[in-house]
Write a protein that holds these residues in place. Structure first.
Motif, PDB file in Angstrom:
ATOM      1  N   LEU A   1      36.068  35.314  57.042  1.00 58.89           N
ATOM      2  CA  LEU A   1      35.656  36.649  56.225  1.00 58.89           C
ATOM      3  C   LEU A   1      34.357  36.918  54.961  1.00 58.89           C
ATOM      4  N   ILE A   2      35.042  35.586  54.215  1.00 55.04           N
ATOM      5  CA  ILE A   2      34.418  35.194  52.840  1.00 55.04           C
ATOM      6  C   ILE A   2      32.922  34.923  53.702  1.00 55.04           C
ATOM      7  N   GLU A   3      32.580  34.591  55.142  1.00 52.44           N
ATOM      8  CA  GLU A   3      30.618  33.661  55.053  1.00 52.44           C
ATOM      9  C   GLU A   3      30.463  35.363  55.739  1.00 52.44           C
ATOM     10  N   SER A   4      31.099  36.332  56.253  1.00 57.74           N
ATOM     11  CA  SER A   4      30.292  38.229  56.381  1.00 57.74           C
ATOM     12  C   SER A   4      30.169  38.583  55.016  1.00 57.74           C
ATOM     13  N   CYS A   5      30.711  38.067  54.153  1.00 58.55           N
ATOM     14  CA  CYS A   5      30.405  39.379  52.851  1.00 58.55           C
ATOM     15  C   CYS A   5      29.450  38.400  51.609  1.00 58.55           C
ATOM     16  N   ASP A   6      29.229  40.283  50.875  1.00 58.32           N
ATOM     17  CA  ASP A   6      28.659  39.569  49.712  1.00 58.32           C
ATOM     18  C   ASP A   6      29.024  38.997  48.151  1.00 58.32           C
ATOM     19  N   ALA A   7      30.388  39.306  47.842  1.00 56.64           N
ATOM     20  CA  ALA A   7      31.941  39.846  47.489  1.00 56.64           C
ATOM     21  C   ALA A   7      32.861  39.534  47.690  1.00 56.64           C
ATOM     22  N   ILE A   8      33.364  38.503  46.565  1.00 55.85           N
ATOM     23  CA  ILE A   8      35.140  39.270  46.591  1.00 55.85           C
ATOM     24  C   ILE A   8      35.607  39.395  45.632  1.00 55.85           C
ATOM     25  N   VAL A   9      36.684  40.928  46.280  1.00 52.05           N
ATOM     26  CA  VAL A   9      37.140  41.243  44.864  1.00 52.05           C
ATOM     27  C   VAL A   9      38.852  41.045  44.972  1.00 52.05           C
ATOM     28  N   HIS A  10      39.341  39.973  44.889  1.00 46.23           N
ATOM     29  CA  HIS A  10      40.329  39.552  44.901  1.00 46.23           C
ATOM     30  C   HIS A  10      41.812  40.319  44.374  1.00 46.23           C
ATOM     31  N   MET A  11      42.361  40.588  44.605  1.00 49.00           N
ATOM     32  CA  MET A  11      43.285  41.753  43.687  1.00 49.00           C
ATOM     33  C   MET A  11      44.770  41.432  44.481  1.00 49.00           C
ATOM     34  N   ALA A  12      44.996  41.047  46.356  1.00 51.71           N
ATOM     35  CA  ALA A  12      46.307  40.588  46.812  1.00 51.71           C
ATOM     36  C   ALA A  12      47.276  39.930  45.717  1.00 51.71           C
ATOM     37  N   ALA A  13      48.588  40.311  45.740  1.00 50.07           N
ATOM     38  CA  ALA A  13      49.708  39.438  45.100  1.00 50.07           C
ATOM     39  C   ALA A  13      50.543  39.888  44.717  1.00 50.07           C
ATOM     40  N   GLU A  14      51.601  39.329  44.790  1.00 55.02           N
ATOM     41  CA  GLU A  14      53.095  40.044  44.391  1.00 55.02           C
ATOM     42  C   GLU A  14      53.173  40.257  43.510  1.00 55.02           C
ATOM     43  N   SER A  15      53.236  41.770  42.855  1.00 54.99           N
ATOM     44  CA  SER A  15      53.036  42.408  41.208  1.00 54.99           C
ATOM     45  C   SER A  15      54.195  43.486  41.107  1.00 54.99           C
ATOM     46  N   HIS A  16      55.533  42.408  40.999  1.00 49.37           N
ATOM     47  CA  HIS A  16      56.569  43.311  40.487  1.00 49.37           C
ATOM     48  C   HIS A  16      57.521  42.006  39.338  1.00 49.37           C
ATOM     49  N   VAL A  17      57.244  42.301  38.503  1.00 54.73           N
ATOM     50  CA  VAL A  17      58.642  41.351  38.022  1.00 54.73           C
ATOM     51  C   VAL A  17      59.781  41.209  38.434  1.00 54.73           C
ATOM     52  N   ASP A  18      60.527  42.269  37.869  1.00 51.73           N
ATOM     53  CA  ASP A  18      62.170  42.379  38.202  1.00 51.73           C
ATOM     54  C   ASP A  18      61.975  41.131  39.530  1.00 51.73           C
ATOM     55  N   ARG A  19      61.468  41.158  40.809  1.00 49.43           N
ATOM     56  CA  ARG A  19      61.690  40.832  41.948  1.00 49.43           C
ATOM     57  C   ARG A  19      61.177  39.456  41.460  1.00 49.43           C
ATOM     58  N   SER A  20      60.058  38.828  40.327  1.00 43.80           N
ATOM     59  CA  SER A  20      60.203  37.386  40.369  1.00 43.80           C
ATOM     60  C   SER A  20      60.873  36.882  39.540  1.00 43.80           C
ATOM     61  N   ILE A  21      62.169  37.767  38.953  1.00 46.15           N
ATOM     62  CA  ILE A  21      63.077  36.897  38.718  1.00 46.15           C
ATOM     63  C   ILE A  21      63.618  36.457  39.510  1.00 46.15           C
ATOM     64  N   LEU A  22      63.890  37.315  40.494  1.00 45.83           N
ATOM     65  CA  LEU A  22      65.329  37.142  41.853  1.00 45.83           C
ATOM     66  C   LEU A  22      64.554  36.260  42.438  1.00 45.83           C
ATOM     67  N   ASP A  23      63.364  35.816  43.044  1.00 45.76           N
ATOM     68  CA  ASP A  23      62.705  35.139  43.841  1.00 45.76           C
ATOM     69  C   ASP A  23      61.430  34.171  43.523  1.00 45.76           C
ATOM     70  N   SER A  24      61.177  33.371  42.598  1.00 45.79           N
ATOM     71  CA  SER A  24      60.001  33.245  42.458  1.00 45.79           C
ATOM     72  C   SER A  24      58.668  32.589  43.592  1.00 45.79           C
ATOM     73  N   ARG A  25      59.754  32.141  44.445  1.00 41.99           N
ATOM     74  CA  ARG A  25      58.951  31.581  45.742  1.00 41.99           C
ATOM     75  C   ARG A  25      57.491  32.263  45.928  1.00 41.99           C
ATOM     76  N   PRO A  26      57.557  33.362  46.304  1.00 44.07           N
ATOM     77  CA  PRO A  26      56.752  33.850  47.271  1.00 44.07           C
ATOM     78  C   PRO A  26      55.558  34.552  45.948  1.00 44.07           C
ATOM     79  N   PHE A  27      56.137  34.884  44.834  1.00 44.08           N
ATOM     80  CA  PHE A  27      55.043  35.038  43.614  1.00 44.08           C
ATOM     81  C   PHE A  27      53.947  33.246  43.726  1.00 44.08           C
ATOM     82  N   VAL A  28      54.457  32.497  43.727  1.00 44.47           N
ATOM     83  CA  VAL A  28      53.846  30.752  43.432  1.00 44.47           C
ATOM     84  C   VAL A  28      52.867  31.058  45.116  1.00 44.47           C
ATOM     85  N   MET A  29      53.633  30.814  45.738  1.00 42.58           N
ATOM     86  CA  MET A  29      52.537  31.558  47.804  1.00 42.58           C
ATOM     87  C   MET A  29      51.301  32.070  47.638  1.00 42.58           C
ATOM     88  N   THR A  30      52.204  33.347  46.851  1.00 40.88           N
ATOM     89  CA  THR A  30      50.471  34.233  47.126  1.00 40.88           C
ATOM     90  C   THR A  30      49.250  33.853  45.514  1.00 40.88           C
TER      91      THR A  30
END
Ligand code: NAD
Ligand code: TDX
Length: 348
Positions: free
Chosen positions: A69-98
């Motif tokens: 996908l990168i090799e066929s594009c001209d720029a990357i806009v990287h927004m993907a994330a685990e985004s909710h603070v309360d969820r990160s307090i309950l389980d931080s692992r998916p936050f570190v992974m993504t």
């Protein structure tokens, strides 16, 4: 220009897709999103037949998916994330992974990728925009209202969410410094607008009130956030992509500070509800007191300023969007959201 956007089925990502196709009709966009609980293709309904838009379901931590996908594009806009603070307090692992491993995977693939049409190393001519957050700066005291976060403010993260986002900031900085990659980082304050997952405070409170429920206000309600309309943020990301300088960080904010209690009263007033709709609940552990953004650098260097964030109009328009799009949030609230909140908080 062909942009690879990560996380384009989420709140800010989907608004970015709509805005970009409107403002830059000749651009193409490929949206890479794994569709977690907060990713929703309903946000992009109508674009399936648009030849400028392509959706790819995939995980940013998977190098085999991201490299072609990168090799066929001209720029990357990287927004993907685990985004909710309360969820990160309950389980931080998916936050570190993504937020950490996913960002590292993208940066590293961009470092090793080749440009399309045999143009040499991808990173020599192409830009990587990392969409970060003001939360990486930590918390400001209420007592000094003149203090604001600048791009030079040290990173002082307090939640697992902000720590994982700052991991991405530091990697982005390191890839620019070490490999001379063209990386630009943006740090924005709290967004509001259409398609926001109703776990974040504004859509949660608005949809609760439509449902005749109370709104759970954390702690003493004095914590302050700087609210920006999602379109202002998306325009900021676009200007950073087009005009930003490699290796630089740009702050975006709405110049719109409110305590949570002020925000709640404003929502209650606009929705014709009384003070008895507030349900005081226990505070969020480690709750950051105040965020406030100095975005003079973005004004000076990118000629960007927020134009759609002014209250009460922007807030009233957002409330109306949730009133007019009940099917959207009811389906979201009846699925992953309900299971999660019933389990964690007894369904408040
Ligand atoms: P969101 O949770 O609504 O959307 C995140 C999207 O990323 C979803 O579509 C999800 O499916 C996708 N995703 C998650 N993990 C993935 C993975 N491993 N691979 C591919 N896709 C994955 O979040 P949002 O509020 O739209 O935030 C978008 C970005 O903006 C985030 O990086 C966030 O840190 C940043 N940000 C958000 C705010 C805000 O107020 N919401 C403010 C400043 C910065
Ligand atoms: O039920 C609630 N009651 C409440 O009082 C919720 C969900 C929140 N709050 C308070 C906590 C915060 O002080 O409202 C404020 C805003 O909370 P969130 O909407 O969860 O946002 P915040 O924690 O400030 O983080 C957001 O802004 C920065 C986004 O979720 C992040 O992705 C972004 O990086």
């Amino acid at each position: 220009m062909h942009i690879l956007l990560t996380g384009g089925a989420g709140f800010i990502g989907s608004n970015f897709v709509h805005l970009l196709l409107k403002l830059r009709p000749t651009y193409r966009i490929t949206n890479l999103d794994v569709l977690t609980y907060s990713g929703n293709l309903e946000n992009l309904r109508g674009l399936e037949k648009d030849p400028r838009y392509t959706f790819v379901k995939g995980d940013i931590t998977d190098e085999k998916t991201v490299m072609p996908l990168i090799e066929s594009c001209d720029a990357i806009v990287h927004m993907a994330a685990e985004s909710h603070v309360d969820r990160s307090i309950l389980d931080s692992r998916p936050f570190v992974m993504t937020n950490v491993i996913g960002t590292q995977t993208l940066l590293d693939a961009a470092r090793r990728a080749q440009s399309k049409n045999g143009g040499g190393a991808w990173m020599k001519n192409n830009r990587f925009v990392y969409v970060s957050t003001d939360e990486v700066y930590g918390s400001l005291p209420l007592e000094n209202p003149e203090l604001k976060f600048k791009e030079t403010t040290p990173l002082e993260t307090n939640s697992p969410y902000s720590a994982s986002k700052a991991g991405g900031d530091l990697l982005a900085r390191a890839y620019h410094h070490t490999f001379h990659m063209d990386v630009v980082t943006t740090r924005c304050s709290n967004n509001f607008g259409p398609f926001q997952f109703p776990e974040k405070v504004i859509p949660l409170f608005v949809t609760n009130l439509i449902e005749g429920k109370q709104v759970p206000l954390y702690g003493d309600g004095k914590n302050v956030r700087d609210w920006i309309h999602v379109d202002d943020h998306c325009e900021g990301v676009l200007t950073a992509l087009e005009k930003g300088k490699a290796g630089e960080v740009y702050n975006f904010g709405g110049n719109n500070e409110r305590s949570n209690l002020e925000l709640t009263h404003e929502i209650l007033r606009l929705m014709g509800k009384g003070h008895d709709s507030i349900k005081p609940v226990a505070d969020r552990p480690g709750h950051d007191r105040r965020y406030a953004i100095d975005c003079t650098k973005a004004l000076r260097e990118l000629n960007w300023k927020p134009t759609r964030s002014a209250w009460p109009q922007a807030l009233a328009d957002t409330i109306n969007w949730y009133k007019n799009n009940e099917a959207w949030w009811r389906s979201v609230k009846s699925g992953a959201y309900r299971d999660y909140y019933t389990k964690q908080y007894g369904g408040r």
